[in-house]
Each structure stands twice: as C-alpha cells, then as structure tokens.
Design a protein around this motif. Structure first.
Motif, PDB file in Angstrom:
ATOM      1  N   SER A 198     -34.169 -81.898   5.163  1.00 20.36           N
ATOM      2  CA  SER A 198     -35.617 -82.171   5.540  1.00 20.36           C
ATOM      3  C   SER A 198     -35.752 -83.507   6.640  1.00 20.36           C
ATOM      4  CB  SER A 198     -36.314 -82.469   4.164  1.00 20.36           C
ATOM      5  OG  SER A 198     -35.943 -83.761   3.770  1.00 20.36           O
ATOM      6  N   GLY A 199     -34.763 -84.067   6.894  1.00 19.09           N
ATOM      7  CA  GLY A 199     -34.789 -84.978   7.763  1.00 19.09           C
ATOM      8  C   GLY A 199     -35.420 -86.366   7.219  1.00 19.09           C
ATOM      9  N   MET A 200     -35.246 -86.566   5.704  1.00 22.55           N
ATOM     10  CA  MET A 200     -35.863 -87.517   5.170  1.00 22.55           C
ATOM     11  C   MET A 200     -34.873 -88.442   4.434  1.00 22.55           C
ATOM     12  SD  MET A 200     -39.240 -85.274   3.719  1.00 22.55           S
ATOM     13  CE  MET A 200     -40.221 -86.835   3.243  1.00 22.55           C
ATOM     14  N   SER A 201     -35.296 -89.604   4.016  1.00 23.04           N
ATOM     15  CA  SER A 201     -34.573 -90.570   3.481  1.00 23.04           C
ATOM     16  C   SER A 201     -34.511 -89.899   1.782  1.00 23.04           C
ATOM     17  CB  SER A 201     -35.280 -91.764   3.240  1.00 23.04           C
ATOM     18  OG  SER A 201     -36.302 -91.974   2.410  1.00 23.04           O
ATOM     19  N   ARG A 202     -33.629 -90.117   1.031  1.00 22.25           N
ATOM     20  CA  ARG A 202     -33.472 -89.566  -0.320  1.00 22.25           C
ATOM     21  C   ARG A 202     -34.670 -89.882  -1.243  1.00 22.25           C
ATOM     22  NH1 ARG A 202     -31.210 -91.268  -5.612  1.00 22.25           N
ATOM     23  NH2 ARG A 202     -29.770 -89.635  -6.233  1.00 22.25           N
ATOM     24  N   ALA A 203     -35.126 -91.148  -0.988  1.00 24.60           N
ATOM     25  CA  ALA A 203     -36.311 -91.447  -2.023  1.00 24.60           C
ATOM     26  C   ALA A 203     -37.531 -90.960  -1.482  1.00 24.60           C
ATOM     27  CB  ALA A 203     -36.252 -93.285  -1.846  1.00 24.60           C
ATOM     28  N   ARG A 204     -37.697 -90.933  -0.109  1.00 26.55           N
ATOM     29  CA  ARG A 204     -38.796 -90.538   0.261  1.00 26.55           C
ATOM     30  C   ARG A 204     -39.072 -88.861   0.352  1.00 26.55           C
ATOM     31  NH1 ARG A 204     -41.735 -91.623   6.420  1.00 26.55           N
ATOM     32  NH2 ARG A 204     -43.531 -90.551   5.942  1.00 26.55           N
ATOM     33  N   PHE A 205     -37.865 -88.284   0.514  1.00 35.37           N
ATOM     34  CA  PHE A 205     -37.781 -86.936  -0.001  1.00 35.37           C
ATOM     35  C   PHE A 205     -38.160 -86.327  -1.533  1.00 35.37           C
ATOM     36  CE2 PHE A 205     -35.539 -83.140  -1.576  1.00 35.37           C
ATOM     37  CZ  PHE A 205     -35.973 -82.211  -0.837  1.00 35.37           C
ATOM     38  N   ALA A 206     -37.506 -87.121  -2.428  1.00 39.49           N
ATOM     39  CA  ALA A 206     -37.844 -86.934  -3.771  1.00 39.49           C
ATOM     40  C   ALA A 206     -39.472 -87.173  -4.042  1.00 39.49           C
ATOM     41  CB  ALA A 206     -37.119 -87.664  -4.392  1.00 39.49           C
ATOM     42  N   ALA A 207     -39.995 -88.128  -3.657  1.00 35.79           N
ATOM     43  CA  ALA A 207     -41.274 -88.539  -4.012  1.00 35.79           C
ATOM     44  C   ALA A 207     -42.416 -87.651  -3.170  1.00 35.79           C
ATOM     45  CB  ALA A 207     -41.693 -89.939  -3.458  1.00 35.79           C
ATOM     46  N   HIS A 208     -42.057 -87.237  -1.925  1.00 40.63           N
ATOM     47  CA  HIS A 208     -42.676 -86.127  -1.270  1.00 40.63           C
ATOM     48  C   HIS A 208     -42.733 -85.018  -1.754  1.00 40.63           C
ATOM     49  CE1 HIS A 208     -45.465 -84.993   1.752  1.00 40.63           C
ATOM     50  NE2 HIS A 208     -44.463 -84.220   2.574  1.00 40.63           N
ATOM     51  N   PHE A 209     -41.593 -84.223  -2.238  1.00 41.02           N
ATOM     52  CA  PHE A 209     -41.421 -83.084  -2.777  1.00 41.02           C
ATOM     53  C   PHE A 209     -42.028 -82.976  -4.258  1.00 41.02           C
ATOM     54  CE2 PHE A 209     -39.143 -79.649  -5.111  1.00 41.02           C
ATOM     55  CZ  PHE A 209     -38.729 -78.722  -3.965  1.00 41.02           C
ATOM     56  N   HIS A 210     -41.861 -84.001  -4.923  1.00 43.19           N
ATOM     57  CA  HIS A 210     -42.493 -83.867  -6.503  1.00 43.19           C
ATOM     58  C   HIS A 210     -44.305 -84.002  -6.086  1.00 43.19           C
ATOM     59  CE1 HIS A 210     -42.467 -85.609 -10.725  1.00 43.19           C
ATOM     60  NE2 HIS A 210     -43.408 -84.595 -10.642  1.00 43.19           N
ATOM     61  N   HIS A 211     -44.530 -84.589  -5.054  1.00 41.28           N
ATOM     62  CA  HIS A 211     -46.140 -84.718  -5.100  1.00 41.28           C
ATOM     63  C   HIS A 211     -46.475 -83.410  -4.360  1.00 41.28           C
ATOM     64  CE1 HIS A 211     -50.074 -86.131  -3.840  1.00 41.28           C
ATOM     65  NE2 HIS A 211     -49.773 -85.730  -2.554  1.00 41.28           N
ATOM     66  N   VAL A 212     -46.138 -82.570  -3.513  1.00 39.11           N
ATOM     67  CA  VAL A 212     -46.533 -81.390  -2.879  1.00 39.11           C
ATOM     68  C   VAL A 212     -46.058 -80.372  -3.780  1.00 39.11           C
ATOM     69  CG1 VAL A 212     -46.379 -79.982  -0.873  1.00 39.11           C
ATOM     70  CG2 VAL A 212     -46.213 -82.359  -0.546  1.00 39.11           C
ATOM     71  N   VAL A 213     -44.943 -80.446  -4.217  1.00 36.15           N
ATOM     72  CA  VAL A 213     -44.258 -78.999  -4.699  1.00 36.15           C
ATOM     73  C   VAL A 213     -44.963 -78.847  -6.444  1.00 36.15           C
ATOM     74  CG1 VAL A 213     -42.489 -77.296  -5.483  1.00 36.15           C
ATOM     75  CG2 VAL A 213     -42.548 -78.588  -3.280  1.00 36.15           C
ATOM     76  N   GLY A 214     -45.081 -80.259  -6.783  1.00 36.78           N
ATOM     77  CA  GLY A 214     -45.455 -80.480  -8.289  1.00 36.78           C
ATOM     78  C   GLY A 214     -44.256 -80.528  -9.427  1.00 36.78           C
ATOM     79  N   MET A 215     -43.124 -80.575  -8.861  1.00 37.30           N
ATOM     80  CA  MET A 215     -42.075 -81.102  -9.674  1.00 37.30           C
ATOM     81  C   MET A 215     -40.696 -81.549  -9.023  1.00 37.30           C
ATOM     82  SD  MET A 215     -40.242 -77.156 -10.523  1.00 37.30           S
ATOM     83  CE  MET A 215     -41.780 -76.577 -10.954  1.00 37.30           C
ATOM     84  N   PRO A 216     -39.823 -82.317  -9.592  1.00 39.74           N
ATOM     85  CA  PRO A 216     -38.866 -82.890  -8.810  1.00 39.74           C
ATOM     86  C   PRO A 216     -37.876 -81.625  -8.241  1.00 39.74           C
ATOM     87  CG  PRO A 216     -38.897 -83.739 -11.096  1.00 39.74           C
ATOM     88  CD  PRO A 216     -39.768 -82.457 -11.002  1.00 39.74           C
ATOM     89  N   PRO A 217     -37.137 -82.062  -7.091  1.00 42.85           N
ATOM     90  CA  PRO A 217     -36.403 -81.057  -6.515  1.00 42.85           C
ATOM     91  C   PRO A 217     -35.293 -80.291  -7.320  1.00 42.85           C
ATOM     92  CG  PRO A 217     -36.835 -82.923  -5.078  1.00 42.85           C
ATOM     93  CD  PRO A 217     -37.173 -83.459  -6.340  1.00 42.85           C
ATOM     94  N   GLY A 218     -34.606 -81.292  -8.033  1.00 43.83           N
ATOM     95  CA  GLY A 218     -33.483 -80.581  -9.040  1.00 43.83           C
ATOM     96  C   GLY A 218     -34.083 -79.690  -9.965  1.00 43.83           C
ATOM     97  N   GLU A 219     -35.334 -79.984 -10.406  1.00 36.49           N
ATOM     98  CA  GLU A 219     -36.203 -79.029 -11.464  1.00 36.49           C
ATOM     99  C   GLU A 219     -36.390 -77.836 -10.707  1.00 36.49           C
ATOM    100  OE1 GLU A 219     -39.790 -78.658 -14.434  1.00 36.49           O
ATOM    101  OE2 GLU A 219     -39.068 -80.687 -13.723  1.00 36.49           O
ATOM    102  N   TYR A 220     -36.887 -77.875  -9.668  1.00 36.28           N
ATOM    103  CA  TYR A 220     -37.442 -76.646  -8.704  1.00 36.28           C
ATOM    104  C   TYR A 220     -36.360 -75.723  -8.476  1.00 36.28           C
ATOM    105  CZ  TYR A 220     -38.987 -73.528  -5.050  1.00 36.28           C
ATOM    106  OH  TYR A 220     -39.500 -72.337  -4.728  1.00 36.28           O
ATOM    107  N   LEU A 221     -35.049 -76.278  -8.110  1.00 34.22           N
ATOM    108  CA  LEU A 221     -33.836 -75.672  -7.760  1.00 34.22           C
ATOM    109  C   LEU A 221     -33.355 -74.816  -9.081  1.00 34.22           C
ATOM    110  CD1 LEU A 221     -31.267 -74.897  -6.218  1.00 34.22           C
ATOM    111  CD2 LEU A 221     -30.315 -77.048  -6.690  1.00 34.22           C
ATOM    112  N   ALA A 222     -33.319 -75.576 -10.174  1.00 34.16           N
ATOM    113  CA  ALA A 222     -32.950 -75.044 -11.376  1.00 34.16           C
ATOM    114  C   ALA A 222     -33.899 -73.423 -11.736  1.00 34.16           C
ATOM    115  CB  ALA A 222     -33.061 -76.016 -12.573  1.00 34.16           C
TER     116      ALA A 222
END
Length: 280
Positions: A198-222
């Motif tokens: 994504s071209g983002m830092s680890r912490a910023r990506f995790a927070a932004h993903f959760h905010h926009v998609v509605g769940m943490p990246p790992g949960e979405y992947l599962a």
C-alpha cells in the motif's frame, strides 16, 4: 488502473432473473426465504416501498431500487397510473461472508437522472422489457446483471458507501493492498507485507484499513480466504487442494479455521447444505 472488481466477481457469482415487466397497481410482497436480493427499476409513475430497516418512502421519479441482500420488503404502485416497473431477483453471493453485499446499505434508491452512465443500459433494458423480441428473457437477465455491475462501480467511485470493501477499493492506497489480497489469497501475507504494498507504514496502514474497511487487515484476509474456499469447494475442488490454494498448510488446519467461523460446521458439511439451498 488495475481492475478492482474482477477478483471479487470471479469469486461471487452475479446472476439476475427478471420476473416482472409492466404496470403494478397492487401491493407485491417479498421475503428473504428465497435467499436473493432484488432490483426494481421504476420507469414511470410512482412507487411506495417499505421494509423494516429503511422504513417507508414514495419514489415518484425514474429510479433504481436495489436490495443487495435477501430482505423482506413490499412495493405498491401509487395513484391511478400505478408504477411501470422492471423487477429482477439478484444473486450476488447470498452467503453472509460476501464482502460485496456486506459493504452495501440494506436498500439503495438511485434516481436515474443523476446517473447518465446508466442511460444506455436502461434504454436497452426497457426496449427488451416492453417488446416481444426473440431471446427476450436472456437479454433482460444479462442487461440486469450489467446494471448491477454498473451500480457497483458507482458505489465504489461516488462515495455511496462509507465503510466496507467498496470503500477500501475507492481508496488508492488501500486498493493496492486489497487487489493484492484478492489476487493472491494463498500467499503468506503479513501486516508488514500488506502495508508495503500500500506504500504506508505498518501502524498507519493497520489503522486506516480498519477505519475504512471496518475490520483489521488480518481478519479481512481470513474472511476473504474462506470466501474463496467456498467458491472452490462449489467448483468441485477437494478440501486438501483448497487448503493449499488459500494459504493453509493442511486440510485439517483449513477445516479448523472454517469451523471456527461457521459454528463448528466442517467444509464438507457446509458444502452439502449449500447444495441443498440453490441461493447459497
């Protein structure tokens, strides 16, 4: 720009079946037992619609009324003229794990005057609906499917949904990670790897993903992996092969992950039940 919808539509079948064309003056009721969504295209007149989630309203301009998930609702033509309609049942993956339908509101009402890109499809749809051409049913069904695809594009690009996978795909940075996950669910994805794409830092990506998609990246992947697994199982692939394709080391590991998200139901038991229910 990379196609942001193809991997989702490859996983979740899109099927439409037009079952009504013409005037409606009385009340028509729909329930959720058939496991399909509904698209009502109002060509003229006025239509009153109601359901337990979005309430009751009158639509008196040409519009699309879309229920993406199975939902009890009713429609009624208003006035002496009633409503001139084309109605379709829609299958966009009835399973609750489908991120497409989960990200859409319970009911969408889109006035046609606000969506000029739909005009070509609508012209063809109405021409087929109110004529008696050969192959009419097949043409109506395919045009309804095209209209749903155009609606998904609109929801993704026009900010119709604030959260969910369509909102994520509308975000240029998150779209890079989501496209990668959708295209290669079997890779050994880590949070660092997704953030790097994504071209983002680890912490910023995790927070932004959760905010926009509605769940943490790992949960979405599962959840995405299990959605792909269901499609592969329906296509006849054995559980062991499915497990390897979606990133599990063994069929038993896949079965445990599947059962944990499906109230203890195994992949084979789920497949048997889905085959007994045509809408699944």
């Amino acid at each position: 720009m990379q196609d942001r919808l193809s991997a989702l539509l490859d996983c979740f079948r899109l099927r439409a079946r037009v079952f009504h064309t013409g005037s409606l003056c009385d009340t028509a009721d729909f329930d959720a037992r058939d496991g399909v969504g509904h698209l009502h295209v109002l060509r003229g007149g006025a239509l009153r619609i109601g359901d337990a989630v979005a309430g009751e309203t009158v639509v008196d301009a040409p519009s699309l009324i879309f229920y993406p998930r199975p939902a009890p609702h009713w429609i009624r033509g208003e006035g002496a003229r009633g409503a001139e309609l084309v109605c379709s049942s829609i299958e966009l993956g009835a399973d609750a794990g489908n991120p497409l339908t989960r990200s859409l509101p319970a009911r969408l009402v889109l006035p046609l005057r606000d969506h000029p890109l739909l005009h070509g499809t609508l012209t063809l749809l109405f021409e087929e609906a109110f004529a008696e051409h050969c192959g009419r049913q097949a043409a109506l069904d395919r045009l309804s499917e095209l209209m749903i695809l155009q609606l998904l594009r609109h929801c993704m690009t026009a900010g119709v949904v604030a959260q969910g996978v369509l909102a994520g795909l509308a975000d240029p940075r998150l779209a890079k990670a989501l496209n990668a996950l959708h295209g290669a669910p079997g890779e050994a994805w880590s949070l660092d790897g997704m953030a790097r794409v994504s071209g983002m830092s680890r912490a910023r990506f995790a927070a932004h993903f959760h905010h926009v998609v509605g769940m943490p990246p790992g949960e979405y992947l599962a959840e995405w992996r299990l959605s792909v697994a269901k499609t592969l199982l329906k296509r006849g692939q054995p559980p062991k092969q499915v497990a390897l394709e979606i990133g599990y080391a063994s069929a038993s590991a896949f079965a445990r992950a599947f059962a944990a998200r499906h109230a203890g139901v195994s992949p084979t038991a789920w497949l048997s039940a889905s085959r007994a229910s045509p809408a699944q």
